[in-house]
Motif scaffolding. Structure first.
Motif, PDB file in Angstrom:
ATOM      1  N   ILE A   1       0.851  -1.196   0.000  1.00  0.00           N
ATOM      2  CA  ILE A   1       0.000   0.000   0.000  1.00  0.00           C
ATOM      3  C   ILE A   1       0.887   1.247   0.000  1.00  0.00           C
ATOM      4  O   ILE A   1       1.726   1.423   0.876  1.00  0.00           O
ATOM      5  CB  ILE A   1      -0.913   0.024   1.236  1.00  0.00           C
ATOM      6  CG1 ILE A   1      -1.808  -1.214   1.265  1.00  0.00           C
ATOM      7  CG2 ILE A   1      -1.757   1.285   1.248  1.00  0.00           C
ATOM      8  CD1 ILE A   1      -2.780  -1.306   0.129  1.00  0.00           C
ATOM      9  N   ASP A   2       0.708   2.100  -0.966  1.00  0.00           N
ATOM     10  CA  ASP A   2       1.511   3.322  -1.069  1.00  0.00           C
ATOM     11  C   ASP A   2       0.893   4.405  -0.190  1.00  0.00           C
ATOM     12  O   ASP A   2       0.169   5.280  -0.651  1.00  0.00           O
ATOM     13  CB  ASP A   2       1.573   3.779  -2.531  1.00  0.00           C
ATOM     14  CG  ASP A   2       2.616   4.863  -2.752  1.00  0.00           C
ATOM     15  OD1 ASP A   2       3.056   5.470  -1.747  1.00  0.00           O
ATOM     16  OD2 ASP A   2       2.988   5.104  -3.914  1.00  0.00           O
ATOM     17  N   PHE A   3       1.200   4.322   1.109  1.00  0.00           N
ATOM     18  CA  PHE A   3       0.598   5.246   2.066  1.00  0.00           C
ATOM     19  C   PHE A   3       1.023   6.690   1.808  1.00  0.00           C
ATOM     20  O   PHE A   3       0.256   7.615   2.066  1.00  0.00           O
ATOM     21  CB  PHE A   3       0.953   4.835   3.494  1.00  0.00           C
ATOM     22  CG  PHE A   3       0.215   3.623   3.974  1.00  0.00           C
ATOM     23  CD1 PHE A   3      -1.149   3.671   4.213  1.00  0.00           C
ATOM     24  CD2 PHE A   3       0.872   2.424   4.167  1.00  0.00           C
ATOM     25  CE1 PHE A   3      -1.842   2.557   4.639  1.00  0.00           C
ATOM     26  CE2 PHE A   3       0.187   1.297   4.598  1.00  0.00           C
ATOM     27  CZ  PHE A   3      -1.169   1.365   4.834  1.00  0.00           C
ATOM     28  N   LEU A   4       2.242   6.894   1.322  1.00  0.00           N
ATOM     29  CA  LEU A   4       2.694   8.257   1.051  1.00  0.00           C
ATOM     30  C   LEU A   4       1.844   8.901  -0.037  1.00  0.00           C
ATOM     31  O   LEU A   4       1.368  10.029   0.116  1.00  0.00           O
ATOM     32  CB  LEU A   4       4.169   8.249   0.636  1.00  0.00           C
ATOM     33  CG  LEU A   4       4.754   9.613   0.224  1.00  0.00           C
ATOM     34  CD1 LEU A   4       4.618  10.617   1.372  1.00  0.00           C
ATOM     35  CD2 LEU A   4       6.210   9.461  -0.192  1.00  0.00           C
TER      36      LEU A   4
ATOM     37  N   TYR B   1       5.496   4.359   8.149  1.00  0.00           N
ATOM     38  CA  TYR B   1       4.119   4.799   7.899  1.00  0.00           C
ATOM     39  C   TYR B   1       3.753   5.946   8.848  1.00  0.00           C
ATOM     40  O   TYR B   1       3.151   6.943   8.439  1.00  0.00           O
ATOM     41  CB  TYR B   1       3.201   3.591   8.066  1.00  0.00           C
ATOM     42  CG  TYR B   1       1.715   3.860   8.041  1.00  0.00           C
ATOM     43  CD1 TYR B   1       1.176   4.888   7.292  1.00  0.00           C
ATOM     44  CD2 TYR B   1       0.849   3.055   8.773  1.00  0.00           C
ATOM     45  CE1 TYR B   1      -0.184   5.121   7.275  1.00  0.00           C
ATOM     46  CE2 TYR B   1      -0.517   3.273   8.760  1.00  0.00           C
ATOM     47  CZ  TYR B   1      -1.024   4.310   8.020  1.00  0.00           C
ATOM     48  OH  TYR B   1      -2.368   4.539   8.006  1.00  0.00           O
ATOM     49  N   ARG B   2       4.153   5.825  10.114  1.00  0.00           N
ATOM     50  CA  ARG B   2       3.877   6.887  11.094  1.00  0.00           C
ATOM     51  C   ARG B   2       4.559   8.186  10.671  1.00  0.00           C
ATOM     52  O   ARG B   2       3.954   9.277  10.753  1.00  0.00           O
ATOM     53  CB  ARG B   2       4.388   6.449  12.470  1.00  0.00           C
ATOM     54  CG  ARG B   2       4.215   7.509  13.558  1.00  0.00           C
ATOM     55  CD  ARG B   2       4.780   7.033  14.884  1.00  0.00           C
ATOM     56  NE  ARG B   2       4.608   8.027  15.915  1.00  0.00           N
ATOM     57  CZ  ARG B   2       5.414   9.060  16.108  1.00  0.00           C
ATOM     58  NH1 ARG B   2       6.485   9.225  15.318  1.00  0.00           N
ATOM     59  NH2 ARG B   2       5.182   9.927  17.064  1.00  0.00           N
ATOM     60  N   GLU B   3       5.787   8.093  10.182  1.00  0.00           N
ATOM     61  CA  GLU B   3       6.519   9.283   9.753  1.00  0.00           C
ATOM     62  C   GLU B   3       5.813   9.962   8.587  1.00  0.00           C
ATOM     63  O   GLU B   3       5.749  11.198   8.511  1.00  0.00           O
ATOM     64  CB  GLU B   3       7.952   8.894   9.355  1.00  0.00           C
ATOM     65  CG  GLU B   3       8.837  10.081   9.045  1.00  0.00           C
ATOM     66  CD  GLU B   3      10.270   9.667   8.776  1.00  0.00           C
ATOM     67  OE1 GLU B   3      11.003  10.481   8.183  1.00  0.00           O
ATOM     68  OE2 GLU B   3      10.651   8.538   9.145  1.00  0.00           O
ATOM     69  N   VAL B   4       5.273   9.155   7.676  1.00  0.00           N
ATOM     70  CA  VAL B   4       4.518   9.705   6.546  1.00  0.00           C
ATOM     71  C   VAL B   4       3.331  10.522   7.045  1.00  0.00           C
ATOM     72  O   VAL B   4       3.097  11.650   6.593  1.00  0.00           O
ATOM     73  CB  VAL B   4       4.028   8.574   5.618  1.00  0.00           C
ATOM     74  CG1 VAL B   4       2.956   9.095   4.661  1.00  0.00           C
ATOM     75  CG2 VAL B   4       5.188   7.988   4.828  1.00  0.00           C
TER      76      VAL B   4
END
Length: 251
Positions: free
Chosen positions: A12-15, A223-226
């Motif tokens: 999954i491309d969360f960014l 993911y959190r950093e994004v």
């Protein structure tokens, strides 16, 4: 199992998703992204508890005559596995519903996701079912093979308070669905003595689950950093109560 979760998060491309939502000011979907993050950390924390307790039982295991002495509460482990099944189901639903919303904005996200998770009974369904039944799947392999390992063997640790009274061979035959083909199943119960501890020992030695858990946490931290870079806390938290109520989640 840990490889399966890592695969889901890496696919999954969360960014890209976060950037689309930020540009459109979609706070409700941003809140859903935040809840996916929270759910993933709960899954990691619970998995760490499970691994710690299983490893401690293995390290403290003694055989005295015909008796096996170890410290492990099968009812507690079965309860933790059931809770983990619920965690996976919630995260699965959150991701699916997020992708459904994004289809309206950009169908590319939905097509990418649905290519490897085609329905709400897709890639995590087998794991949820096994965990709910008090079984820990030991396969650390490509998702296309899960719940079998790369050698084609289906391995699970099964936790019950009392020794199972079912016909084990018949149970194993239908445990993963019957399609007319024989499967090699090692569904080892905590009351099976030597076999239980042998398969658990092999799992810790061959699969290095603690290292895989670290890798999963690293992906989740990314993911959190994004999220922190793409949204303000107000963006993430404003609609959290509304989204939690929608999914029946505790505050």
């Amino acid at each position: 199992m840990l490889e399966l979760l890592k695969f889901v998060f890496e696919k999954i491309d969360f960014l890209a998703i976060a950037e689309v939502l930020r540009k459109r000011g979609n706070r409700q979907s941003a809140a859903r992204l935040h809840l996916i993050l929270v759910q993933s950390y709960e899954i990691i924390e619970l998995y760490e508890i499970l691994l710690d307790e299983l490893k401690a039982a293995l390290d403290g295991h003694e055989v005295v005559g015909d008796a096996h002495r170890f410290h492990l509460n099968p009812h507690r482990i079965a309860s933790l596995l059931s809770r983990q099944s619920s965690n996976l189901a919630v995260m699965d639903t959150l991701i699916h519903d997020l992708v459904d919303e994004l289809r309206i904005v950009d169908n590319q996200f939905a097509e990418t996701y649905l290519s490897f998770m085609p329905s709400k009974s897709g890639i995590l369904f087998e794991a949820e079912s096994l965990l709910a039944g008090g079984r820990l799947p030991l396969a650390e392999t490509e998702p296309c093979d899960f719940p079998a390992s790369s050698d084609g063997i289906y391995r699970t640790l099964w936790f019950t308070e009392e020794p199972p009274k079912e016909d084990r061979k018949d149970l194993e035959k239908y445990l993963y669905g019957w399609n007319g083909q024989e499967k090699t199943v090692l569904d080892v119960n905590i009351h099976d003595g030597d076999a239980f501890f042998e398969i658990m020992k092999d799992y810790f030695n061959a699969e290095a689950p603690f290292e895989k858990l670290k890798e999963l946490k690293k992906v989740t931290d990314g993911y959190r950093e994004v999220l922190m870079n793409c949204f303000t806390l107000e963006d993430l938290l404003t609609d959290i109560p509304k989204v939690r109520r929608h999914y029946g989640l505790l505050p």
